[in-house]
Structures are given as structure tokens and as C-alpha cells.
Scaffold this active site. Structure first.
Site, PDB file in Angstrom:
ATOM      1  N   ASP A  66      25.843  35.524  48.964  1.00 17.95           N
ATOM      2  CA  ASP A  66      25.665  36.469  47.650  1.00 17.95           C
ATOM      3  C   ASP A  66      24.787  35.476  46.649  1.00 17.95           C
ATOM      4  OD1 ASP A  66      25.579  38.466  45.936  1.00 17.95           O
ATOM      5  OD2 ASP A  66      27.814  38.586  45.891  1.00 17.95           O
ATOM      6  N   THR A  82      24.346  41.365  46.934  1.00 16.59           N
ATOM      7  CA  THR A  82      23.472  42.050  46.538  1.00 16.59           C
ATOM      8  C   THR A  82      22.351  41.349  45.766  1.00 16.59           C
ATOM      9  OG1 THR A  82      25.143  43.633  46.117  1.00 16.59           O
ATOM     10  CG2 THR A  82      23.234  43.970  44.817  1.00 16.59           C
ATOM     11  N   THR A  92      17.246  37.740  46.773  1.00 16.72           N
ATOM     12  CA  THR A  92      17.474  36.517  47.580  1.00 16.72           C
ATOM     13  C   THR A  92      18.406  36.847  49.074  1.00 16.72           C
ATOM     14  OG1 THR A  92      17.026  34.876  45.845  1.00 16.72           O
ATOM     15  CG2 THR A  92      17.839  34.028  48.209  1.00 16.72           C
ATOM     16  N   GLU A 135      31.287  42.567  44.317  1.00 19.60           N
ATOM     17  CA  GLU A 135      30.996  41.179  44.786  1.00 19.60           C
ATOM     18  C   GLU A 135      32.135  40.359  44.718  1.00 19.60           C
ATOM     19  OE1 GLU A 135      26.260  41.188  43.832  1.00 19.60           O
ATOM     20  OE2 GLU A 135      27.677  40.435  42.446  1.00 19.60           O
ATOM     21  N   LYS A 163      27.511  36.223  37.439  1.00 20.33           N
ATOM     22  CA  LYS A 163      26.927  37.007  38.406  1.00 20.33           C
ATOM     23  C   LYS A 163      26.928  38.533  37.692  1.00 20.33           C
ATOM     24  CE  LYS A 163      28.023  37.304  42.816  1.00 20.33           C
ATOM     25  NZ  LYS A 163      26.627  37.713  42.977  1.00 20.33           N
ATOM     26  N   GLY A 164      26.244  39.544  38.174  1.00 18.22           N
ATOM     27  CA  GLY A 164      26.340  40.675  37.658  1.00 18.22           C
ATOM     28  C   GLY A 164      24.748  41.372  37.201  1.00 18.22           C
ATOM     29  N   GLY A 165      23.792  40.667  37.367  1.00 19.12           N
ATOM     30  CA  GLY A 165      22.479  41.122  36.797  1.00 19.12           C
ATOM     31  C   GLY A 165      21.980  42.351  37.719  1.00 19.12           C
ATOM     32  N   LYS A 214      18.232  28.938  38.592  1.00 21.23           N
ATOM     33  CA  LYS A 214      19.527  29.435  38.274  1.00 21.23           C
ATOM     34  C   LYS A 214      20.733  28.499  37.836  1.00 21.23           C
ATOM     35  CE  LYS A 214      17.995  33.451  39.015  1.00 21.23           C
ATOM     36  NZ  LYS A 214      17.932  34.542  40.230  1.00 21.23           N
TER      37      LYS A 214
END
Length: 237
Positions: free
Chosen positions: A90, A33, A36, A112, A103-105, A130
């Protein structure tokens, strides 16, 4: 179609393309998700259409990934119907030198984590912004919680030294609701010294479904950078 001129978008496209080029015919692919990863899904669709790639099926990690896969003609399957995932692609919100992630924005980290952890190879696509020395330095840690448990979980997180806040919707009244129908608490920790322990501790709080720490899951990090105005992709293996 308009030719893309924004160097940041071009860089994201290049990283997505590079990741998609690692997928072989016949592969079962975890579809992540984010912006990018969306370019990677588009690139996989283009490779299928051109005949460069055959017989792949995707396992989406979110409604966003599912919609994009359908748009670009990638056949989809479910975890019930397969016995393996060959490669997952991912994004990440933070990557540390040990290839651990936050992750999880996009509030999709639970699905995921299921898909990315099952993959024989997990390729992370990010831009150089990042990369961090320590997790939690630029991004809050997302924790997915069932709605009835929000208040006790926030109290428990405060006892662990975190500053929790309920994630609120943009262009939507009220909190963000995940694809599973849960809520997301974003937590600021002054320092995440031991990501593996914190991941377990948070997941053991009653009412917590999953958190955004991905420890020891990533195999390859593809990093997009702009050098001398040109997009480049480097690999951290």
C-alpha cells in the site's frame, strides 16, 4: 503499449515492481490503493500471467484496487474467507522516521487499515517526497465520519486544536463519499507530537469510523527516488 518516458512514472513503476517481487506463490496479498500501488498490482498480474507467480489471491482495500485486480487477472477473496494475510502492499501520504504513516489521500484509509494491520508483512510504497520528520507537516489528516455526525465531530476536533474541513469532490458536486458511504474531514494539526494518542482520541469521538494515522503498522518502506535522472528504489527496514 507506449514506452513510458516520464521519470516520475518510471520511478513509481520500479517501486511497485520491487514490492510485487517480494510476493511468493501461494500468498494472500492485501492490495492497496493509489497510483504507486496500482503499478504493484499490475506487476503482480504480469508475474501471474508469465507463470513466475502461482496461486495468489488478493484482498482489495477499495473499489479502485478491486477494478485493477480484475483488469490484471488477480483472483480476489474476502476477509470472511481467509484466516491470514501474508503481505499487504500500500502507499502512504506521509512516512515519519519511526515508519508511522498518514494515509487517506484516496479516502480509502478505513479499509486499508483493516487489511494492512492484518498482514504479516506490510510493505509501504512511496516516493521520497512522502518522507517527513514529523507527521502532519505536509499532509492533512483524514478522518472518516458518518454523515449525521460531521458537525459535532468538527467541533470536537477544533477543541483538540485541529482545523477541520469537509473534503469536497473534484468533478463531482458536493463532498467526497467513501466506499462505505461516509464523509471525510481533513484536519490540519500544527504538530502531531504523539500519533498513537491522537489516533485513539480521534477514533473515540462518537461518529468517527477511522482516521488516517497508521502507527506501528508498517514493516518495510520502499522509497522511489530519481538520482542523476534515473529511478532508484531504496528500502527502509
Amino acid at each position: 503499449m507506449a514506452v513510458e518516458t516520464d521519470p516520475v512514472k518510471i520511478m513509481k513503476q520500479e517501486v511497485g515492481k520491487t514490492a510485487a517481487s517480494r510476493v511468493s506463490s501461494g500468498a494472500i496479498v492485501g492490495l492497496g490503493t493509489g497510483s504507486t500501488t496500482a503499478y504493484a498490482i499490475e506487476s503482480l498480474g504480469n508475474r501471474l500471467q508469465s507463470g513466475d507467480l502461482k496461486d495468489i489471491v488478493g484482498v482489495p482495500t477499495s473499489f479502485q484496487a478491486e477494478v485493477l485486480a480484475k483488469q490484471y487477472g488477480i483472483p480476489l477473496t474476502t476477509l470472511d474467507a481467509i484466516d491470514r494475510i501474508d503481505v499487504a502492499i500500500d502507499g502512504a501520504d506521509e512516512v515519519d522516521p519511526q515508519k508511522n504513516l498518514i494515509k487517506g489521500g484516496g479516502a480509502a484509509h478505513t479499509r486499508e487499515k483493516v487489511v494492512d494491520s492484518l498482514a504479516a508483512e506490510f510493505i509501504v510504497v512511496v516516493d521520497s517526497g512522502k518522507l517527513v520528520d514529523r507527521l502532519g507537516s505536509t499532509f492533512l489528516l483524514p478522518v472518516e465520519v458518518i454523515p449525521m455526525a460531521v458537525t459535532p465531530v468538527m467541533r470536537a476536533i477544533e477543541k483538540l486544536g485541529g482545523k477541520p474541513e469537509l473534503r469536497m469532490g473534484i468533478k463531482k458536486a458536493g463532498p467526497v463519499v467513501t466506499d462505505q458511504g461516509n464523509l471525510v474531514i481533513d484536519v490540519k494539526f500544527e504538530a502531531i507530537d504523539n500519533p498513537i494518542e491522537l489516533e485513539k482520541t480521534l477514533n473515540n469521538l462518537p461518529g468517527v469510523l477511522e482516521n488516517g494515522l497508521f502507527v506501528g503498522v508498517a514493516n518495510t518502506i520502499l522509497v522511489g527516488e530519481i538520482k542523476d535522472g534515473k529511478p532508484t528504489v531504496r528500502e527502509i527496514a
